[in-house]
Design a protein around this motif. Structure first.
Motif, PDB file in Angstrom:
ATOM      1  N   MET A 189       0.850  -1.189   0.000  1.00  0.00           N
ATOM      2  CA  MET A 189       0.000   0.000   0.000  1.00  0.00           C
ATOM      3  C   MET A 189       0.881   1.232   0.000  1.00  0.00           C
ATOM      4  SD  MET A 189      -3.175  -0.707   2.578  1.00  0.00           S
ATOM      5  CE  MET A 189      -4.190  -2.193   2.462  1.00  0.00           C
ATOM      6  N   GLU A 190       0.491   2.229  -0.782  1.00  0.00           N
ATOM      7  CA  GLU A 190       1.257   3.467  -0.812  1.00  0.00           C
ATOM      8  C   GLU A 190       0.330   4.655  -1.032  1.00  0.00           C
ATOM      9  OE1 GLU A 190       3.081   3.655  -5.242  1.00  0.00           O
ATOM     10  OE2 GLU A 190       3.635   1.823  -4.138  1.00  0.00           O
ATOM     11  N   ILE A 191       0.749   5.803  -0.528  1.00  0.00           N
ATOM     12  CA  ILE A 191      -0.013   7.030  -0.699  1.00  0.00           C
ATOM     13  C   ILE A 191       0.933   8.121  -1.180  1.00  0.00           C
ATOM     14  CG2 ILE A 191       0.203   7.521   1.771  1.00  0.00           C
ATOM     15  CD1 ILE A 191      -2.409   9.129   1.564  1.00  0.00           C
ATOM     16  N   HIS A 192       0.466   8.918  -2.126  1.00  0.00           N
ATOM     17  CA  HIS A 192       1.265  10.003  -2.682  1.00  0.00           C
ATOM     18  C   HIS A 192       0.437  11.286  -2.616  1.00  0.00           C
ATOM     19  CE1 HIS A 192       4.209   7.121  -4.180  1.00  0.00           C
ATOM     20  NE2 HIS A 192       3.175   6.388  -4.580  1.00  0.00           N
ATOM     21  N   VAL A 193       1.014  12.311  -2.022  1.00  0.00           N
ATOM     22  CA  VAL A 193       0.333  13.604  -1.889  1.00  0.00           C
ATOM     23  C   VAL A 193       1.090  14.648  -2.702  1.00  0.00           C
ATOM     24  CG1 VAL A 193      -0.521  15.360  -0.309  1.00  0.00           C
ATOM     25  CG2 VAL A 193      -0.440  12.958   0.427  1.00  0.00           C
ATOM     26  N   GLN A 194       0.415  15.211  -3.690  1.00  0.00           N
ATOM     27  CA  GLN A 194       0.984  16.341  -4.421  1.00  0.00           C
ATOM     28  C   GLN A 194       0.601  17.599  -3.645  1.00  0.00           C
ATOM     29  OE1 GLN A 194       2.976  15.566  -6.868  1.00  0.00           O
ATOM     30  NE2 GLN A 194       2.386  13.400  -6.760  1.00  0.00           N
ATOM     31  N   GLU A 195       1.537  18.125  -2.893  1.00  0.00           N
ATOM     32  CA  GLU A 195       1.213  19.215  -1.961  1.00  0.00           C
ATOM     33  C   GLU A 195       0.682  20.457  -2.674  1.00  0.00           C
ATOM     34  OE1 GLU A 195       0.856  18.859   1.057  1.00  0.00           O
ATOM     35  OE2 GLU A 195       2.076  17.123   1.627  1.00  0.00           O
ATOM     36  N   ASP A 196       1.093  20.657  -3.921  1.00  0.00           N
ATOM     37  CA  ASP A 196       0.604  21.810  -4.685  1.00  0.00           C
ATOM     38  C   ASP A 196      -0.665  21.490  -5.467  1.00  0.00           C
ATOM     39  OD1 ASP A 196       2.035  20.022  -6.268  1.00  0.00           O
ATOM     40  OD2 ASP A 196       2.769  21.574  -7.647  1.00  0.00           O
ATOM     41  N   GLY A 197      -1.184  20.292  -5.305  1.00  0.00           N
ATOM     42  CA  GLY A 197      -2.353  19.860  -6.078  1.00  0.00           C
ATOM     43  C   GLY A 197      -3.671  20.160  -5.385  1.00  0.00           C
ATOM     44  N   GLY A 198      -4.604  20.723  -6.140  1.00  0.00           N
ATOM     45  CA  GLY A 198      -5.960  20.906  -5.648  1.00  0.00           C
ATOM     46  C   GLY A 198      -6.810  19.707  -6.018  1.00  0.00           C
ATOM     47  N   HIS A 199      -8.116  19.837  -5.889  1.00  0.00           N
ATOM     48  CA  HIS A 199      -8.983  18.713  -6.213  1.00  0.00           C
ATOM     49  C   HIS A 199      -9.028  18.502  -7.729  1.00  0.00           C
ATOM     50  CE1 HIS A 199     -11.893  15.698  -5.127  1.00  0.00           C
ATOM     51  NE2 HIS A 199     -12.700  16.124  -6.074  1.00  0.00           N
ATOM     52  N   ALA A 200      -9.090  17.243  -8.124  1.00  0.00           N
ATOM     53  CA  ALA A 200      -9.220  16.867  -9.543  1.00  0.00           C
ATOM     54  C   ALA A 200      -8.095  17.436 -10.399  1.00  0.00           C
ATOM     55  CB  ALA A 200     -10.579  17.290 -10.092  1.00  0.00           C
ATOM     56  N   PHE A 201      -6.902  17.518  -9.824  1.00  0.00           N
ATOM     57  CA  PHE A 201      -5.784  18.124 -10.554  1.00  0.00           C
ATOM     58  C   PHE A 201      -5.405  17.358 -11.821  1.00  0.00           C
ATOM     59  CE2 PHE A 201      -3.728  15.489  -7.184  1.00  0.00           C
ATOM     60  CZ  PHE A 201      -2.985  14.616  -7.984  1.00  0.00           C
ATOM     61  N   HIS A 202      -5.803  16.095 -11.916  1.00  0.00           N
ATOM     62  CA  HIS A 202      -5.457  15.311 -13.103  1.00  0.00           C
ATOM     63  C   HIS A 202      -6.424  15.529 -14.269  1.00  0.00           C
ATOM     64  CE1 HIS A 202      -5.269  11.635 -15.644  1.00  0.00           C
ATOM     65  NE2 HIS A 202      -3.964  11.744 -15.422  1.00  0.00           N
ATOM     66  N   ASN A 203      -7.572  16.132 -14.023  1.00  0.00           N
ATOM     67  CA  ASN A 203      -8.623  16.219 -15.044  1.00  0.00           C
ATOM     68  C   ASN A 203      -8.286  17.277 -16.100  1.00  0.00           C
ATOM     69  OD1 ASN A 203     -10.934  16.424 -16.591  1.00  0.00           O
ATOM     70  ND2 ASN A 203     -12.330  16.332 -14.848  1.00  0.00           N
ATOM     71  N   ARG A 204      -7.670  16.830 -17.175  1.00  0.00           N
ATOM     72  CA  ARG A 204      -7.231  17.765 -18.211  1.00  0.00           C
ATOM     73  C   ARG A 204      -8.369  18.272 -19.089  1.00  0.00           C
ATOM     74  NH1 ARG A 204      -5.069  12.680 -19.823  1.00  0.00           N
ATOM     75  NH2 ARG A 204      -5.526  11.988 -21.971  1.00  0.00           N
ATOM     76  N   LYS A 205      -9.568  17.792 -18.862  1.00  0.00           N
ATOM     77  CA  LYS A 205     -10.741  18.296 -19.577  1.00  0.00           C
ATOM     78  C   LYS A 205     -11.499  19.341 -18.757  1.00  0.00           C
ATOM     79  CE  LYS A 205     -10.034  15.652 -23.139  1.00  0.00           C
ATOM     80  NZ  LYS A 205      -9.649  16.235 -24.444  1.00  0.00           N
ATOM     81  N   ALA A 206     -11.008  19.643 -17.575  1.00  0.00           N
ATOM     82  CA  ALA A 206     -11.664  20.623 -16.704  1.00  0.00           C
ATOM     83  C   ALA A 206     -10.671  21.736 -16.378  1.00  0.00           C
ATOM     84  CB  ALA A 206     -12.164  19.967 -15.429  1.00  0.00           C
ATOM     85  N   PRO A 207     -10.665  22.823 -17.152  1.00  0.00           N
ATOM     86  CA  PRO A 207      -9.708  23.907 -16.915  1.00  0.00           C
ATOM     87  C   PRO A 207      -9.751  24.461 -15.488  1.00  0.00           C
ATOM     88  CG  PRO A 207     -10.805  24.207 -19.031  1.00  0.00           C
ATOM     89  CD  PRO A 207     -11.496  23.074 -18.340  1.00  0.00           C
ATOM     90  N   MET A 208     -10.910  24.401 -14.835  1.00  0.00           N
ATOM     91  CA  MET A 208     -11.004  24.953 -13.480  1.00  0.00           C
ATOM     92  C   MET A 208     -10.256  24.098 -12.458  1.00  0.00           C
ATOM     93  SD  MET A 208     -14.932  23.961 -12.463  1.00  0.00           S
ATOM     94  CE  MET A 208     -15.561  22.294 -12.717  1.00  0.00           C
ATOM     95  N   PHE A 209      -9.969  22.848 -12.798  1.00  0.00           N
ATOM     96  CA  PHE A 209      -9.298  21.935 -11.877  1.00  0.00           C
ATOM     97  C   PHE A 209      -7.876  21.558 -12.304  1.00  0.00           C
ATOM     98  CE2 PHE A 209     -13.760  20.352 -10.776  1.00  0.00           C
ATOM     99  CZ  PHE A 209     -13.776  20.973  -9.540  1.00  0.00           C
TER     100      PHE A 209
END
Length: 233
Positions: A189-209
């Motif tokens: 098990m592993e967890i990774h936190v992108q400290e500069d990341g907001g919610h849904a930071f991976h969603n490249r179809k949502a400019p607001m995120f």
């Protein structure tokens, strides 16, 4: 190539969108949608995964509320997406994702090994599914329900990777810290936190995120995890 399969459950049936890699065969990944439905973002992620050699299946999780519903990834659509989640039956929904996983395992293109990947709403469902069914790899991106369901960790038998943003307005950093403490020292098990990341930071179809740098870092970690536990031959 894409097609639609139907998954039958005791009280109806729902769509399972299937994408296949160029090879025509490989391990399967159940990709679980976020609040905007099975739309352009899920199609984009499915494309990333099929390019890696996976067979990808995305279930229509809102079928009991409004079958085949999807919307644009913008601020105007956000209240409607949240409304869909508020109407979602979590008990039946967990049964649905488990049925979808079994359907994925049975697809002729799947070589017998399967993984699960979920984002946001789907990240919670992917985590809960890991406590109910076994898969070769489970990846959950910023599931807001994960911190409140840490008791399920003991039931997880699959390799599990969790992603969060350290600056997520929807998931307090102290809740993420609780997940870090709960996962620490657990095998596979592993967890990774992108400290500069907001919610849904991976969603490249949502400019607001979307945040390209945290997204790229997290996706590299995801690719590495999948290659370790769900390799494509």
């Amino acid at each position: 190539m894409t097609r639609i399969e139907m998954v039958k459950v005791p009280d109806g049936e729902f769509r399972l969108h299937v994408w296949t890699p160029e090879s025509g065969r490989g391990p399967g990944i159940l990709l679980i949608q976020e609040i905007f439905g099975v739309g352009e973002y899920m199609e984009a992620v499915a494309g990333d995964l099929t390019a890696m050699g996976y067979v990808v299946a995305v279930p229509d999780m809102f079928w009991r509320i409004e079958p085949n519903w999807t919307t644009q990834h913008n601020e105007e659509a956000l209240p409607k997406g949240m409304s869909m989640v508020s109407q979602f039956d979590w008990e039946k929904g967990q049964d649905d994702v488990e049925a979808a996983l079994e359907a994925l395992k049975g697809l002729p293109e799947v070589n017998g090994r399967v993984g699960v990947l979920g984002f946001c709403f789907g990240g919670t469902l992917a985590y809960l599914l890991a406590a109910r069914a076994e898969a070769d790899a489970v990846v959950s991106f910023y599931g807001s329900g994960v911190p409140g369901a840490l008791g399920a960790l003991d039931a997880v038998r699959s390799p599990l990777q969790l992603h969060f943003g350290g600056s997520d307005a929807y998931i307090p950093r102290e809740d993420v810290a609780a997940v870090e403490r709960a996962v620490a020292g657990r095998d596979r098990m592993e967890i990774h936190v992108q400290e500069d990341g907001g919610h849904a930071f991976h969603n490249r179809k949502a400019p607001m995120f979307h945040q390209p740098e945290p997204a790229e870092r997290a996706w590299r970690l995801t690719e590495d995890f999948l290659r370790r536990y769900l390799p494509v031959s």
